[in-house]
Design a protein around this motif. Structure first.
Motif, PDB file in Angstrom:
ATOM      1  N   TYR A   1      56.768  -5.427 -66.557  1.00  0.00           N
ATOM      2  CA  TYR A   1      55.748  -4.532 -65.457  1.00  0.00           C
ATOM      3  C   TYR A   1      54.081  -4.569 -66.006  1.00  0.00           C
ATOM      4  O   TYR A   1      54.922  -3.522 -67.095  1.00  0.00           O
ATOM      5  CB  TYR A   1      56.298  -3.813 -64.995  1.00  0.00           C
ATOM      6  CG  TYR A   1      55.604  -2.373 -63.753  1.00  0.00           C
ATOM      7  CD1 TYR A   1      55.074  -3.061 -62.578  1.00  0.00           C
ATOM      8  CD2 TYR A   1      54.091  -1.750 -63.990  1.00  0.00           C
ATOM      9  CE1 TYR A   1      53.948  -2.783 -61.598  1.00  0.00           C
ATOM     10  CE2 TYR A   1      53.240  -1.559 -63.448  1.00  0.00           C
ATOM     11  CZ  TYR A   1      53.646  -1.663 -61.603  1.00  0.00           C
ATOM     12  OH  TYR A   1      52.629  -0.953 -61.289  1.00  0.00           O
TER      13      TYR A   1
ATOM     14  N   LEU B   1      57.047   2.323 -59.357  1.00  0.00           N
ATOM     15  CA  LEU B   1      57.972   1.185 -60.511  1.00  0.00           C
ATOM     16  C   LEU B   1      59.702   2.352 -60.353  1.00  0.00           C
ATOM     17  O   LEU B   1      60.261   2.009 -60.434  1.00  0.00           O
ATOM     18  CB  LEU B   1      58.181   1.958 -61.777  1.00  0.00           C
ATOM     19  CG  LEU B   1      57.158   1.245 -62.558  1.00  0.00           C
ATOM     20  CD1 LEU B   1      55.614   2.174 -63.706  1.00  0.00           C
ATOM     21  CD2 LEU B   1      57.785  -0.315 -62.656  1.00  0.00           C
TER      22      LEU B   1
ATOM     23  N   GLY C   1      57.975  -2.344 -69.294  1.00  0.00           N
ATOM     24  CA  GLY C   1      56.458  -1.968 -69.286  1.00  0.00           C
ATOM     25  C   GLY C   1      55.599  -2.305 -70.030  1.00  0.00           C
ATOM     26  O   GLY C   1      56.085  -2.954 -71.454  1.00  0.00           O
TER      27      GLY C   1
ATOM     28  N   CYS D   1      60.780   3.440 -67.216  1.00  0.00           N
ATOM     29  CA  CYS D   1      61.869   1.618 -68.135  1.00  0.00           C
ATOM     30  C   CYS D   1      61.892   2.105 -69.358  1.00  0.00           C
ATOM     31  O   CYS D   1      62.312   3.380 -69.423  1.00  0.00           O
ATOM     32  CB  CYS D   1      60.441   0.816 -67.587  1.00  0.00           C
ATOM     33  SG  CYS D   1      59.006   1.968 -68.696  1.00  0.00           S
TER      34      CYS D   1
END
Length: 492
Positions: free
Chosen positions: A176, A189, A207, A243
């Motif tokens: 991401y 997310l 991330g 994440c």
């Protein structure tokens, strides 16, 4: 703990196929689920518009296979798979029939473009690209449209792929890309995590602070500034488990490094010998660099360098050359390190690729659970309970969740034990020797003794009366990881 293996998942799917033997549509869904367990791991690139998804994908593959300019193609979900020769196909609906049309791969203008013929993005369901890249043999990559596109339809294509209203996410893991950290990013997310992890929470999400060189306005210390921001993002995201890591990356510099040409090395070497004052003045902006009359390298060559490296990449490359780097190979290696892509590659390897079997197994279990919940039949309740037990008990993903939160810990006993906790939980590699800090080639007896010592140590720490709830859970998780190693050594 061994965790759920793909063989276990396929056996569960076989039992589900028997339960739904009279329901062809459900059998087809289960068949697709079973087929997916045999395919390469699926990693999607997602994030806001113009975050640099295609450029980063190209940098990780090591060659330009995804168009990076804002064209019709960037509005379409594009799948990249391994094939013997480059080939691209557009899938679209024509009078209610799902059809395919060839896509022309064109490099005549320098950069890669996809020729869609008479088709436009709104007509295309997805594009499939086959490419003879070694990295695609074990991983399928999915390039998605920006989630903040002005066109709602374009953004929804990404949402349908990653967070469908029904059924599983098409991706097993997600990279991401962030430019900022706003409410829209956090919401998306969370949706990704819920869909990938089901009731177990977010899994397989890394991330990236994208276009990190722009954080410091192209200064040579831009990545250091970006690191500070990425660490702040990481604390905010990892404290909630959204994440597993946040890495600052300059995709443009990484791609230029992975594809560095001898002619570019020669031009950069010549620039490094220019009068420093003239060069510093020229590098105040890309436009000034291209137009500067004081430089001896041709304007055309400088324009190509600016397009490929950006001002930041040129500044860093020249600095490295002046410090003594004297070959194209050395320069490429140094630029890769500066770009942050080496750190990202390591994070992907540790958190995603080394856990590929578990991620695929988990995605399949979530898919089977979805079908069993939506279409209960005789015998499905017992199977659903079994699937949910696997989802609840799979320790591989508990490790990921603890690792994600552990990076945000800065004080107390957890901070003091953080490095060893990360290691035993697989944060630096999932092999038994790596987890235990054992020398390569250690005997089974040595591994068994280290594993037993590790179990005792982490169990003892877990029982400390001053632990907060997360510390106790982290130590218990570490003990279970050590128990899993011990169990494997006893079986072997």
């Amino acid at each position: 703990m061994a965790g759920c293996q793909l063989s276990d998942v396929r056996e569960l799917i076989s039992r589900a196929l028997h339960i739904y033997r009279g329901k062809q549509s459900l059998r087809d869904m289960l068949g697709e689920c079973e087929e997916r367990t045999r395919q390469p791991l699926r990693i999607a690139f997602s994030g806001s518009l113009k975050a640099g998804k295609s450029t980063l994908l190209n940098a990780l593959v090591g060659e330009e296979i995804a168009p990076a300019d804002a064209t019709e193609c960037t509005k379409v979900v594009t799948w990249y798979r391994h094939s013997r020769v480059p080939v691209a196909t557009a899938w679209h609906d024509d009078d209610g029939t799902h059809r395919s049309s060839p896509v022309v791969l064109d490099r005549s203008g320098g950069d890669l473009t996809f020729g869609l013929g008479s088709l436009c993005a709104s007509q295309i369901d997805c594009i499939e690209v086959g490419w003879p890249s070694e990295s695609l043999e074990t991983t399928m990559l999915i390039d998605t449209p920006g989630t903040s596109s002005l066109s709602r339809d374009v953004s929804e294509r990404t949402l349908r792929l990653l967070t469908p209203e029904q059924g599983p996410s098409e991706a097993d893991a997600v990279i991401y890309l962030l430019r900022t950290l706003n409410d829209a990013d956090l919401r998306f997310l969370r949706e990704i995590g819920d869909r990938l992890g089901g009731n177990a929470g977010p899994l397989g999400v890394i991330g990236v602070l994208a276009r990190a060189d722009e954080v410091g306005a192209g200064r040579t210390d831009a990545l250091a500034s970006a690191r500070t921001i990425a660490d702040r993002f990481a604390r905010e995201l990892e404290s909630t488990g959204l994440c597993q890591a946040v890495v600052p990356v300059s995709g443009l510099v990484a791609l230029a490094a992975r594809t560095l040409r001898e002619s570019e090395f020669a031009a950069l070497s010549q620039l490094s010998r220019e009068e420093p004052a003239n060069l510093d003045l020229a590098l105040l902006s890309a436009d000034r660099f291209v137009r500067s009359p004081e430089l001896t390298v041709s304007s055309e060559t400088r324009a190509a360098l600016a397009h490929r490296f950006g001002v930041f990449g040129i500044r860093v490359a020249i600095g490295l050359l002046r410090e003594g780097v004297d070959t194209a190979t050395e320069l490429a290696s140094a630029l890769l390190t500066v770009s942050g892509v080496s750190e990202l590659t390591e994070a992907i390897d540790v958190h995603i690729r080394q856990r590929a079997e578990q991620l695929k197994a988990h995605a399949a279990l979530v898919s089977v659970q979805d079908i069993l919940v939506r279409a209960p039949m005789q015998g499905s309740t017992e199977l659903l309970s079994e699937v949910q037990r696997w989802l609840a008990d799979d320790h591989d993903f508990e490790e990921l969740r603890v690792l994600a939160r552990l990076r945000g810990v800065s004080s107390g006993s957890l901070a003091a034990n953080a490095r060893e906790l990360q290691r035993i939980l697989g944060g630096t590699g999932t092999a038994s020797e790596v987890r235990l800090g054992a020398p390569a080639g250690s005997s089974p007896e040595a591994i068994r003794k280290l594993a037993l010592d590790s179990v005792r140590r982490w169990r003892g720490l877990a029982q400390h009366p001053l632990n907060d709830p997360f510390a106790a859970a982290a130590y218990r998780s570490a003990a279970r990881s050590a128990e899993g190693i011990l169990e494997r050594t006893q079986r072997g």
